[in-house]
Design an enzyme around this catalytic site. Structure first.
Site, PDB file in Angstrom:
ATOM      1  N   ASN A   1       0.820  -1.207   0.000  1.00  0.00           N
ATOM      2  CA  ASN A   1       0.000   0.000   0.000  1.00  0.00           C
ATOM      3  C   ASN A   1       0.869   1.279   0.000  1.00  0.00           C
ATOM      4  O   ASN A   1       2.049   1.222  -0.348  1.00  0.00           O
ATOM      5  CB  ASN A   1      -1.045  -0.008   1.109  1.00  0.00           C
ATOM      6  CG  ASN A   1      -2.329   0.695   0.636  1.00  0.00           C
ATOM      7  OD1 ASN A   1      -2.387   1.914   0.592  1.00  0.00           O
ATOM      8  ND2 ASN A   1      -3.311  -0.081   0.225  1.00  0.00           N
ATOM      9  N   ARG A   2       0.279   2.410   0.401  1.00  0.00           N
ATOM     10  CA  ARG A   2       0.909   3.695   0.083  1.00  0.00           C
ATOM     11  C   ARG A   2       1.733   4.279   1.222  1.00  0.00           C
ATOM     12  O   ARG A   2       1.409   4.106   2.392  1.00  0.00           O
ATOM     13  CB  ARG A   2      -0.181   4.711  -0.307  1.00  0.00           C
ATOM     14  CG  ARG A   2      -0.845   4.352  -1.602  1.00  0.00           C
ATOM     15  CD  ARG A   2      -1.917   5.347  -2.025  1.00  0.00           C
ATOM     16  NE  ARG A   2      -2.405   4.981  -3.357  1.00  0.00           N
ATOM     17  CZ  ARG A   2      -3.282   4.006  -3.594  1.00  0.00           C
ATOM     18  NH1 ARG A   2      -3.804   3.324  -2.594  1.00  0.00           N
ATOM     19  NH2 ARG A   2      -3.648   3.715  -4.826  1.00  0.00           N
TER      20      ARG A   2
ATOM     21  N   HIS B   1       2.941  -0.033  -3.104  1.00  0.00           N
ATOM     22  CA  HIS B   1       3.260  -1.459  -3.279  1.00  0.00           C
ATOM     23  C   HIS B   1       4.725  -1.702  -3.657  1.00  0.00           C
ATOM     24  O   HIS B   1       5.031  -2.499  -4.553  1.00  0.00           O
ATOM     25  CB  HIS B   1       2.345  -2.074  -4.333  1.00  0.00           C
ATOM     26  CG  HIS B   1       0.901  -2.230  -3.907  1.00  0.00           C
ATOM     27  ND1 HIS B   1       0.504  -2.309  -2.594  1.00  0.00           N
ATOM     28  CD2 HIS B   1      -0.251  -2.331  -4.646  1.00  0.00           C
ATOM     29  CE1 HIS B   1      -0.814  -2.461  -2.545  1.00  0.00           C
ATOM     30  NE2 HIS B   1      -1.289  -2.468  -3.767  1.00  0.00           N
TER      31      HIS B   1
ATOM     32  N   HIS C   1      -1.572 -10.384  -2.578  1.00  0.00           N
ATOM     33  CA  HIS C   1      -2.571  -9.548  -3.244  1.00  0.00           C
ATOM     34  C   HIS C   1      -3.537 -10.375  -4.109  1.00  0.00           C
ATOM     35  O   HIS C   1      -3.978  -9.918  -5.167  1.00  0.00           O
ATOM     36  CB  HIS C   1      -1.845  -8.488  -4.082  1.00  0.00           C
ATOM     37  CG  HIS C   1      -2.592  -7.213  -4.285  1.00  0.00           C
ATOM     38  ND1 HIS C   1      -3.689  -7.122  -5.113  1.00  0.00           N
ATOM     39  CD2 HIS C   1      -2.405  -5.976  -3.770  1.00  0.00           C
ATOM     40  CE1 HIS C   1      -4.138  -5.870  -5.109  1.00  0.00           C
ATOM     41  NE2 HIS C   1      -3.378  -5.156  -4.300  1.00  0.00           N
ATOM     42  N   SER C   2      -3.896 -11.567  -3.661  1.00  0.00           N
ATOM     43  CA  SER C   2      -4.849 -12.378  -4.434  1.00  0.00           C
ATOM     44  C   SER C   2      -6.214 -11.717  -4.477  1.00  0.00           C
ATOM     45  O   SER C   2      -6.676 -11.144  -3.490  1.00  0.00           O
ATOM     46  CB  SER C   2      -4.989 -13.769  -3.813  1.00  0.00           C
ATOM     47  OG  SER C   2      -3.818 -14.519  -4.026  1.00  0.00           O
ATOM     48  N   TYR C   3      -6.837 -11.832  -5.624  1.00  0.00           N
ATOM     49  CA  TYR C   3      -8.214 -11.335  -5.814  1.00  0.00           C
ATOM     50  C   TYR C   3      -9.121 -12.545  -5.941  1.00  0.00           C
ATOM     51  O   TYR C   3      -8.910 -13.395  -6.818  1.00  0.00           O
ATOM     52  CB  TYR C   3      -8.332 -10.574  -7.125  1.00  0.00           C
ATOM     53  CG  TYR C   3      -7.623  -9.268  -7.246  1.00  0.00           C
ATOM     54  CD1 TYR C   3      -8.257  -8.069  -6.921  1.00  0.00           C
ATOM     55  CD2 TYR C   3      -6.340  -9.200  -7.785  1.00  0.00           C
ATOM     56  CE1 TYR C   3      -7.635  -6.847  -7.113  1.00  0.00           C
ATOM     57  CE2 TYR C   3      -5.712  -7.975  -7.975  1.00  0.00           C
ATOM     58  CZ  TYR C   3      -6.366  -6.812  -7.637  1.00  0.00           C
ATOM     59  OH  TYR C   3      -5.747  -5.606  -7.837  1.00  0.00           O
TER      60      TYR C   3
ATOM     61  N   ASP D   1     -11.983   0.587  -1.083  1.00  0.00           N
ATOM     62  CA  ASP D   1     -10.508   0.588  -1.074  1.00  0.00           C
ATOM     63  C   ASP D   1     -10.099   1.167   0.278  1.00  0.00           C
ATOM     64  O   ASP D   1      -9.633   2.296   0.372  1.00  0.00           O
ATOM     65  CB  ASP D   1      -9.971   1.413  -2.247  1.00  0.00           C
ATOM     66  CG  ASP D   1      -8.470   1.230  -2.422  1.00  0.00           C
ATOM     67  OD1 ASP D   1      -7.887   0.409  -1.685  1.00  0.00           O
ATOM     68  OD2 ASP D   1      -7.881   1.905  -3.285  1.00  0.00           O
TER      69      ASP D   1
ATOM     70  N   GLN E   1      -6.756  -4.549   3.981  1.00  0.00           N
ATOM     71  CA  GLN E   1      -7.275  -3.669   2.942  1.00  0.00           C
ATOM     72  C   GLN E   1      -8.360  -4.414   2.189  1.00  0.00           C
ATOM     73  O   GLN E   1      -8.144  -5.523   1.692  1.00  0.00           O
ATOM     74  CB  GLN E   1      -6.134  -3.302   1.968  1.00  0.00           C
ATOM     75  CG  GLN E   1      -6.495  -2.236   0.944  1.00  0.00           C
ATOM     76  CD  GLN E   1      -6.391  -0.820   1.509  1.00  0.00           C
ATOM     77  OE1 GLN E   1      -5.798  -0.602   2.572  1.00  0.00           O
ATOM     78  NE2 GLN E   1      -6.965   0.146   0.819  1.00  0.00           N
TER      79      GLN E   1
ATOM     80  N   GLU F   1      -6.466  -7.903   1.703  1.00  0.00           N
ATOM     81  CA  GLU F   1      -5.008  -7.827   1.884  1.00  0.00           C
ATOM     82  C   GLU F   1      -4.672  -7.608   3.351  1.00  0.00           C
ATOM     83  O   GLU F   1      -4.796  -6.507   3.860  1.00  0.00           O
ATOM     84  CB  GLU F   1      -4.455  -6.685   1.045  1.00  0.00           C
ATOM     85  CG  GLU F   1      -4.806  -6.774  -0.423  1.00  0.00           C
ATOM     86  CD  GLU F   1      -4.770  -5.412  -1.101  1.00  0.00           C
ATOM     87  OE1 GLU F   1      -3.770  -4.685  -0.950  1.00  0.00           O
ATOM     88  OE2 GLU F   1      -5.755  -5.058  -1.767  1.00  0.00           O
TER      89      GLU F   1
HETATM   90  C1  BGC Z   1      -4.795  -0.619  -3.209  1.00  0.00           C
HETATM   91  C2  BGC Z   1      -5.464   0.156  -4.309  1.00  0.00           C
HETATM   92  C3  BGC Z   1      -4.674  -0.021  -5.577  1.00  0.00           C
HETATM   93  C4  BGC Z   1      -4.580  -1.483  -5.892  1.00  0.00           C
HETATM   94  C5  BGC Z   1      -3.743  -1.722  -7.105  1.00  0.00           C
HETATM   95  C6  BGC Z   1      -4.724  -2.054  -3.620  1.00  0.00           C
HETATM   96  O1  BGC Z   1      -4.036  -2.771  -2.654  1.00  0.00           O
HETATM   97  O2  BGC Z   1      -5.469  -0.486  -1.997  1.00  0.00           O
HETATM   98  O3  BGC Z   1      -5.559   1.517  -3.968  1.00  0.00           O
HETATM   99  O4  BGC Z   1      -5.292   0.675  -6.638  1.00  0.00           O
HETATM  100  O5  BGC Z   1      -4.031  -2.191  -4.817  1.00  0.00           O
HETATM  101  O6  BGC Z   1      -4.093  -2.898  -7.722  1.00  0.00           O
END
Ligand code: BGC
Length: 336
Positions: free
Chosen positions: A75-76, A101, A176-178, A244, A280, A301
């Protein structure tokens, strides 16, 4: 279990399959990435329930972070800047004005070394390692990380993260699995029911970084304390185009159930356990419909809070020499 796919990267590129009677999981060492998870629905029909590319070469870019390990800091970080022991640190800035990331060439783009295979009676697994050099993407210190994926006979995928450093540095690793528990039979995850064991979330500013506030979810669109359809309030965040947000887990760093995701048509259920303080919730808000549509899957996440190095009130993410970074997340797959 291990098969060599290609050696064209200078290091061997592997596709590793972890299998039990019910579940098949594919993992590659490019980005330490989970590329597929096949699980049965309530009638026994096997489908892949995570977003992925057909061809491994697409993971070289992987700008949507499908299935990968994100690091050095998930994250940021605002402005890519923070102060460490009185010294300013400037990371690469790859997301507007922020560091996101791990930067331009985060851990998700690296070829990890496969250092061990685990073959035990009740579980199989693989251990991968990556050495992030001092100065990579602006981070101080040589950081050696290992990720251990194991699948047991009861349908649990365990992910253990460890790390050591030779200089103080922030560390925040996640996967970061969806997920789309319908096996992508349903295009959108709006019909999934989600429960998150968090009474608070971290408030954020217009640049999508925490403003330092910790806010109650009760009575807001972010309230998932009881199971709720993801689609019910997904339109409440026009700037984000969906969810998000970082949840402050009630368990506060003890391993405990963080979230339960359930897909009522196929009956598939996912329970996420973690000792991380945050999670997240990200509903793939910027997917454009090439491979998958917007809201085509959901990421849960488990992580430290975004931008922690700039918020002394958040749990610290600074790893010091001599300490061990240790985090654990478990994904338990089942049906109802
Ligand atoms: C973040 C999003 C970001 C995304 C990128 C997530 O973990 O929270 O803000 O756009 O990842 O795929």
């Amino acid at each position: 279990m291990l098969s060599v796919l290609s050696t064209s990267y200078g290091k061997d590129l592997y596709l590793i399959t972890l299998k039990n009677d019910q579940i098949i999981i594919n993992i590659t060492n490019l980005g330490c990435t989970v590329t597929a998870i096949y699980t049965p629905d309530s009638s026994g029909v096997m489908k892949n329930i995570v977003a992925g590319f057909r061809n491994l070469s697409f993971y070289e870019q992987n700008d949507a972070y499908f299935g990968c390990v994100v690091g050095r800091y998930a994250n940021r970080i605002a402005g890519g800047k923070f102060t460490l022991a009185g010294q300013p640190v400037q990371l690469s800035v790859n997301d507007g004005t922020n560091h996101l990331h791990g930067g331009f060439e985060g851990f998700h783009k690296k070829i990890w070394s496969v250092v061990a295979e685990i073959r035990e009676e009740n579980r199989v697994g693989v251990v991968m390692e990556y050495l992030s050099k001092d100065g990579e993407e602006g981070y101080p210190g040589n950081l050696l990380v290992q990720v251990r994926y194991t699948l047991d006979n009861t349908g649990k995928l365990s992910v253990r993260y460890t790390g050591h450093t030779d200089k103080p540095t922030p560390v925040n690793l996640t996967n970061h699995s969806y997920f789309n528990l319908s096996g992508f039979e349903q295009e959108l995850i709006t019909g999934h029911l989600l429960q998150i064991n968090a009474s608070h979330y971290t408030g954020k500013n217009d640049h999508n970084v925490p403003d330092g506030s910790v806010i109650e979810v009760e009575g807001t669109a972010l309230d998932f304390q009881q199971p709720k359809r993801i689609g019910d309030d997904i339109d409440q965040f026009p700037n984000d185009k969906g969810f998000d947000h970082n949840y402050v887990l009630n368990s506060a760093g003890e391993i405990a159930e963080a979230a339960v995701l359930y897909e009522p048509v196929t009956g598939r259920e996912l329970r996420v356990f973690t000792d991380q303080p945050g999670m997240q919730l990200y509903t793939a808000n910027w997917w454009l419909g090439g491979l998958y549509p917007k809201h085509g899957a959901v990421a849960l996440e488990t992580q430290a809070f975004p931008d922690s190095p700039n918020h002394p009130s958040f749990p610290s993410t600074i790893l010091h020499p001599g300490e061990v970074y240790e985090k654990h997340t478990i994904y338990a797959f089942g049906v109802r």
